[in-house]
Every structure is written in structure tokens, then in C-alpha cells.
Design a protein around this motif. Sequence first.
Motif, short mmCIF file in Angstrom:
data_model
loop_
_atom_site.label_atom_id
_atom_site.label_comp_id
_atom_site.label_asym_id
_atom_site.label_seq_id
_atom_site.Cartn_x
_atom_site.Cartn_y
_atom_site.Cartn_z
N GLU A 24 0.82 -1.21 0.00
CA GLU A 24 0.00 0.00 0.00
C GLU A 24 0.85 1.26 0.00
N LYS A 25 1.87 1.28 0.83
CA LYS A 25 2.71 2.47 0.92
C LYS A 25 3.51 2.70 -0.36
N GLN A 28 0.73 3.91 -3.12
CA GLN A 28 -0.02 5.14 -2.90
C GLN A 28 0.87 6.34 -2.60
N LYS A 29 1.79 6.22 -1.71
CA LYS A 29 2.52 7.38 -1.22
C LYS A 29 3.82 7.66 -1.97
N GLY A 30 4.13 6.87 -2.96
CA GLY A 30 5.35 7.13 -3.72
C GLY A 30 6.62 6.74 -3.00
N CYS A 31 6.52 5.85 -2.04
CA CYS A 31 7.71 5.37 -1.34
C CYS A 31 8.31 4.21 -2.12
N ARG A 53 11.47 7.63 1.00
CA ARG A 53 10.78 8.59 0.15
C ARG A 53 11.84 9.45 -0.52
#
Length: 81
Positions: A24-25, A28-31, A53
Motif C-alpha cells: 500500500e505504501k 499510494q505514497k510514492g515510497c 521517500r
Amino acid sequence: TYNPDEKRVRKLLLHKKEIKKLHEKVTQKGCTIVPISVYTKKGFVKVEIALARGKKNYDKRESLAKRDQQRQMDRDLKEKY
């Protein structure tokens, strides 16, 4: 004599919840998942991973400026001697 395929699929030894959380990370968060260290233990190769990140633009400008200053100082010292 026995050489296994180097690019074979390997298992990620985590709990299902941990794999879902990482997935998920990353999506979604661009990590990204980054290997921190690689070591062997009892014949197994182990990798410590972390979520990371990317830098923001202002961070990149600061690091570029520091690098340019260091290069200029090195050039000046080289010319001096």
C-alpha cells in the motif's frame, strides 16, 4: 556443478499484513523499498529493508549547492599547491 537460476523468484518472508502494508505504501505514497544491509546467516542470505521517500526539490538544491561548493574548494586547493 549445481548452479541454480540467479534470477529465480524468491520468497519474501513476512506476514501477510506486513506485505500488504508495504504494498500500500509503495503504490499510494510514492515510497520505495530500499535494501539497508545484506548478510548471511546459517547459509541463508538475509536483507534488511526499509521504506524510503525521495527528496523534495528544495532538498536537492541544497545538496547540489553543497556539492558545488566542495568541488570549488577542491579546485582552489589543487591550484594553490
